[in-house]
Design an enzyme around this catalytic site. Sequence first.
Site, PDB file in Angstrom:
ATOM      1  N   CYS A 124      26.438  42.335  37.462  1.00  0.00           N
ATOM      2  CA  CYS A 124      26.624  43.279  36.358  1.00  0.00           C
ATOM      3  C   CYS A 124      26.888  42.577  35.023  1.00  0.00           C
ATOM      4  CB  CYS A 124      27.772  44.246  36.675  1.00  0.00           C
ATOM      5  SG  CYS A 124      27.274  45.547  37.812  1.00  0.00           S
ATOM      6  N   TYR A 153      33.061  47.092  33.386  1.00  0.00           N
ATOM      7  CA  TYR A 153      33.136  46.136  34.502  1.00  0.00           C
ATOM      8  C   TYR A 153      32.380  44.830  34.219  1.00  0.00           C
ATOM      9  CZ  TYR A 153      32.317  44.501  39.323  1.00  0.00           C
ATOM     10  OH  TYR A 153      32.210  43.745  40.475  1.00  0.00           O
ATOM     11  N   LYS A 157      33.868  40.844  33.734  1.00  0.00           N
ATOM     12  CA  LYS A 157      33.401  39.730  34.559  1.00  0.00           C
ATOM     13  C   LYS A 157      32.886  38.584  33.679  1.00  0.00           C
ATOM     14  CE  LYS A 157      34.077  41.322  38.761  1.00  0.00           C
ATOM     15  NZ  LYS A 157      35.103  40.698  39.630  1.00  0.00           N
ATOM     16  N   GLU A 195      32.203  53.662  47.118  1.00  0.00           N
ATOM     17  CA  GLU A 195      31.171  53.022  47.959  1.00  0.00           C
ATOM     18  C   GLU A 195      29.896  52.765  47.163  1.00  0.00           C
ATOM     19  OE1 GLU A 195      30.697  57.407  48.095  1.00  0.00           O
ATOM     20  OE2 GLU A 195      32.384  56.020  48.345  1.00  0.00           O
ATOM     21  N   THR A 225      15.505  49.690  41.821  1.00  0.00           N
ATOM     22  CA  THR A 225      15.391  48.581  42.783  1.00  0.00           C
ATOM     23  C   THR A 225      16.630  47.690  42.721  1.00  0.00           C
ATOM     24  OG1 THR A 225      14.195  47.328  41.091  1.00  0.00           O
ATOM     25  CG2 THR A 225      12.859  48.463  42.766  1.00  0.00           C
TER      26      THR A 225
HETATM   27  P1  NAD Z   1      37.115  45.862  47.243  1.00  0.00           P
HETATM   28  O1  NAD Z   1      37.396  46.980  46.307  1.00  0.00           O
HETATM   29  O2  NAD Z   1      36.816  46.167  48.665  1.00  0.00           O
HETATM   30  O3  NAD Z   1      38.319  44.794  47.221  1.00  0.00           O
HETATM   31  C1  NAD Z   1      39.025  44.497  46.046  1.00  0.00           C
HETATM   32  C2  NAD Z   1      40.504  44.464  46.439  1.00  0.00           C
HETATM   33  O4  NAD Z   1      41.247  44.077  45.273  1.00  0.00           O
HETATM   34  C3  NAD Z   1      41.028  45.842  46.893  1.00  0.00           C
HETATM   35  O5  NAD Z   1      41.541  45.772  48.193  1.00  0.00           O
HETATM   36  C4  NAD Z   1      42.112  46.153  45.873  1.00  0.00           C
HETATM   37  O6  NAD Z   1      43.238  46.803  46.423  1.00  0.00           O
HETATM   38  C5  NAD Z   1      42.479  44.764  45.335  1.00  0.00           C
HETATM   39  N1  NAD Z   1      43.079  44.864  44.007  1.00  0.00           N
HETATM   40  C6  NAD Z   1      42.628  45.582  42.944  1.00  0.00           C
HETATM   41  N2  NAD Z   1      43.483  45.495  41.911  1.00  0.00           N
HETATM   42  C7  NAD Z   1      44.509  44.690  42.350  1.00  0.00           C
HETATM   43  C8  NAD Z   1      45.714  44.247  41.764  1.00  0.00           C
HETATM   44  N3  NAD Z   1      46.068  44.617  40.528  1.00  0.00           N
HETATM   45  N4  NAD Z   1      46.531  43.440  42.481  1.00  0.00           N
HETATM   46  C9  NAD Z   1      46.190  43.074  43.761  1.00  0.00           C
HETATM   47  N5  NAD Z   1      45.066  43.477  44.386  1.00  0.00           N
HETATM   48  C10 NAD Z   1      44.236  44.281  43.678  1.00  0.00           C
HETATM   49  O7  NAD Z   1      35.914  45.020  46.578  1.00  0.00           O
HETATM   50  P2  NAD Z   1      35.008  43.854  47.195  1.00  0.00           P
HETATM   51  O8  NAD Z   1      33.667  44.409  47.397  1.00  0.00           O
HETATM   52  O9  NAD Z   1      35.716  43.196  48.318  1.00  0.00           O
HETATM   53  O10 NAD Z   1      34.944  42.855  45.928  1.00  0.00           O
HETATM   54  C11 NAD Z   1      35.660  41.623  45.908  1.00  0.00           C
HETATM   55  C12 NAD Z   1      35.364  40.919  44.595  1.00  0.00           C
HETATM   56  O11 NAD Z   1      33.942  40.679  44.498  1.00  0.00           O
HETATM   57  C13 NAD Z   1      35.757  41.738  43.361  1.00  0.00           C
HETATM   58  O12 NAD Z   1      36.187  40.873  42.334  1.00  0.00           O
HETATM   59  C14 NAD Z   1      34.434  42.371  42.940  1.00  0.00           C
HETATM   60  O13 NAD Z   1      34.391  42.687  41.570  1.00  0.00           O
HETATM   61  C15 NAD Z   1      33.461  41.240  43.277  1.00  0.00           C
HETATM   62  N6  NAD Z   1      32.084  41.751  43.499  1.00  0.00           N
HETATM   63  C16 NAD Z   1      31.808  42.498  44.584  1.00  0.00           C
HETATM   64  C17 NAD Z   1      30.485  42.959  44.758  1.00  0.00           C
HETATM   65  C18 NAD Z   1      30.102  43.800  45.935  1.00  0.00           C
HETATM   66  O14 NAD Z   1      28.914  44.188  46.001  1.00  0.00           O
HETATM   67  N7  NAD Z   1      31.005  44.096  46.863  1.00  0.00           N
HETATM   68  C19 NAD Z   1      29.495  42.641  43.825  1.00  0.00           C
HETATM   69  C20 NAD Z   1      29.845  41.870  42.710  1.00  0.00           C
HETATM   70  C21 NAD Z   1      31.151  41.398  42.562  1.00  0.00           C
HETATM   71  O1  GDC Z   2      26.391  51.922  43.504  1.00  0.00           O
HETATM   72  P1  GDC Z   2      25.281  50.932  43.593  1.00  0.00           P
HETATM   73  O2  GDC Z   2      25.089  50.249  44.895  1.00  0.00           O
HETATM   74  O3  GDC Z   2      25.552  49.867  42.435  1.00  0.00           O
HETATM   75  O4  GDC Z   2      23.921  51.710  43.188  1.00  0.00           O
HETATM   76  C1  GDC Z   2      22.664  51.116  43.389  1.00  0.00           C
HETATM   77  C2  GDC Z   2      21.592  52.165  43.082  1.00  0.00           C
HETATM   78  O5  GDC Z   2      21.609  53.120  44.151  1.00  0.00           O
HETATM   79  C3  GDC Z   2      21.879  52.962  41.780  1.00  0.00           C
HETATM   80  O6  GDC Z   2      20.696  53.111  41.042  1.00  0.00           O
HETATM   81  C4  GDC Z   2      22.368  54.326  42.300  1.00  0.00           C
HETATM   82  O7  GDC Z   2      22.061  55.400  41.428  1.00  0.00           O
HETATM   83  C5  GDC Z   2      21.536  54.422  43.596  1.00  0.00           C
HETATM   84  N1  GDC Z   2      22.079  55.399  44.543  1.00  0.00           N
HETATM   85  C6  GDC Z   2      21.364  56.427  45.095  1.00  0.00           C
HETATM   86  N2  GDC Z   2      22.164  57.201  45.861  1.00  0.00           N
HETATM   87  C7  GDC Z   2      24.666  57.016  46.405  1.00  0.00           C
HETATM   88  O8  GDC Z   2      24.821  57.982  47.129  1.00  0.00           O
HETATM   89  C8  GDC Z   2      23.408  56.650  45.815  1.00  0.00           C
HETATM   90  N3  GDC Z   2      25.741  56.205  46.115  1.00  0.00           N
HETATM   91  C9  GDC Z   2      25.619  55.071  45.309  1.00  0.00           C
HETATM   92  N4  GDC Z   2      26.717  54.311  45.099  1.00  0.00           N
HETATM   93  N5  GDC Z   2      24.433  54.712  44.727  1.00  0.00           N
HETATM   94  C10 GDC Z   2      23.344  55.495  44.977  1.00  0.00           C
HETATM   95  C11 GDC Z   2      26.728  47.376  41.470  1.00  0.00           C
HETATM   96  C12 GDC Z   2      28.141  47.613  40.979  1.00  0.00           C
HETATM   97  C13 GDC Z   2      29.087  46.706  41.764  1.00  0.00           C
HETATM   98  C14 GDC Z   2      28.624  45.270  41.695  1.00  0.00           C
HETATM   99  C15 GDC Z   2      27.145  45.151  42.030  1.00  0.00           C
HETATM  100  C16 GDC Z   2      26.595  43.770  41.757  1.00  0.00           C
HETATM  101  O9  GDC Z   2      25.847  48.168  40.713  1.00  0.00           O
HETATM  102  O10 GDC Z   2      28.484  48.961  41.182  1.00  0.00           O
HETATM  103  O11 GDC Z   2      30.380  46.817  41.212  1.00  0.00           O
HETATM  104  O12 GDC Z   2      28.865  44.721  40.438  1.00  0.00           O
HETATM  105  O13 GDC Z   2      26.338  46.028  41.257  1.00  0.00           O
HETATM  106  O14 GDC Z   2      25.287  43.703  42.253  1.00  0.00           O
HETATM  107  P2  GDC Z   2      24.647  48.937  41.480  1.00  0.00           P
HETATM  108  O15 GDC Z   2      23.863  48.001  42.271  1.00  0.00           O
HETATM  109  O16 GDC Z   2      23.944  49.759  40.489  1.00  0.00           O
END
Ligand code: NAD
Ligand code: GDC
Length: 343
Positions: A124, A153, A157, A195, A225
Amino acid sequence: MGEANRNLIVVTGAGGFIGGSYVAALRARGCTAIRAVDCKPFDEWYQHFDEVENLSLDLNLKENCEVAARGAHDIYNLAANMGGMGFIEHNKALCMLSVLINTHMLQAALKHGAKRFFYSSSACVYNADKQKTFVAPSLKEEDAYPAMAEDGYGWEKLFSERMCRHFREDYGLLTRVARFHNVYGPWGTWYGGREKAPAAICRKVIEAKLKGTREIAIWGSGKQTRSFMYIDDCVKGIDLIMNSDILEPINLGSSEAVSINQLVDMAEEIAGIKLQRKYDLSAPKGVDGRNSDNTMIQRLLHWEPNTPLRVGLDKTYHWIHDQYLARERGDSRVVRESLTTSH
Ligand code: NAD
Ligand code: GDC
C-alpha cells in the site's frame, strides 16, 4: 545501553495473524527465548503459546515499548492497526497512529541495545497512479516514489520505512523492511470487518453453501487484480530478509496475479458449487490492479514466494470452514475478531 540477551527474540503483533504464525514457526524450530507482545487480551490472541513470554501491552505507549524491547537481540515489529480495504478506507487516522508503535519500538530498541529490527511494510506504499489498470502492474521497489501511497495506512507505512532507514544510517541499528503483498492463510482474520479478500470470499462461499443462498456479494466489478501470498511464504521471507544484507525495503509477495472474479472461481471450485454474483460497485475497492515484481528478491535471495494460490486457498478455505462451524456451535476456540477499534 542495556545488554541484549544473545537469543531473545521479540515479536510484536503476536496476537494477530502474521505475528502469531511467526511465533509458531520460531517455536517449531526450537527457539525458546521468545517474547510475544500484543495489546489484545490473551483470550483474543489468534495463537497463544504458554511456554512463550506473553505480554499484553499497548505499544502506542513509549513506556510499554521499553518493557517489550528490554533485553532483546532481535525485534520483529509486526504490530499495527490494520485490515482489508473495508477497514483501512474507513479508519485512516487509526491506521496512521500505528506510527507511534514503530517509532517508540525503534527508540526502545536503540535504548536497550537490540541488534536487529524487522519492520512489516506494505504494498500500500506504492504510488496509486501506477495501479490504475486491471492488467495487474508488476510493482518494482522504486515505484513507491514519487510518493502517492494509499491514504492513511500507506503513508504511515512509507514514513515508518524511512524512519527505519534513518535509525540504521544515524544510529547503526540494523533494520530490515519488507513490503508484504496481501498475505492470507489459516489463523488470519476471516470476519468482523478487518478481513481481506481471500478470507472474505471463502467465508461468503461457505455461508452460501451452508445456508443454500446460492449467491455471493462481491465488492467492485470483480475485475480488480491482486497477488496473494500464502502465510508460510511470508514467514520464510521474513527470515530470509532479516538474515540478509538487504538494506532497502523489498517486495515480499506472490507474482501470481489474479482478478477477484478468478479468486471467486477458485473458492467455488474448492466448495464444489457455482453462485450467482452480485457486484457492489459502491464498496471499498482500493486500487484497480497490483502485482509484486520479484526481480529484486529473486536476484538477491534466489527465491520468491511460490505457493500457488489454488493450493494455499484450499487450506485456507477448509480452515475457515471449520472455524465457521465452530462459531455456529458457539465454540470459544474460534479466532475472534476483537471489535475494539483501539485493537
Ligand atoms: P493483524 O491485524 O492480524 O495483527 C496485527 C496485531 O497488532 C493485532 O493482533 C493487534 O492487536 C496488534 N496491535 C495493533 N495495535 C497495537 C498496539 N498499539 N500495541 C500492541 N499490539 C497492537 O495483522 P497481520 O495481517 O498479522 O499484519 C502484521 C503486520 O504486517 C502489520 O504491520 C501489517 O500492517 C503488515 N501487513 C500485513 C499484510 C497482510 O496482508 N496481512 C499486508 C501488508 C502489511
Ligand atoms: O481487502 P483487500 O484484500 O485489500 O481487497 C482486495 C480487492 O478485493 C479489493 O478490490 C476489494 O474491493 C475486493 N473485494 C471483493 N469482495 C470482500 O468481501 C471483497 N472483502 C474484501 N476485503 N475485499 C473484497 C490490502 C490492504 C492491506 C495490505 C495489503 C497489501 O489492500 O487492505 O492492509 O496493505 O493490501 O497488499 P487490498 O489488496 O486492496
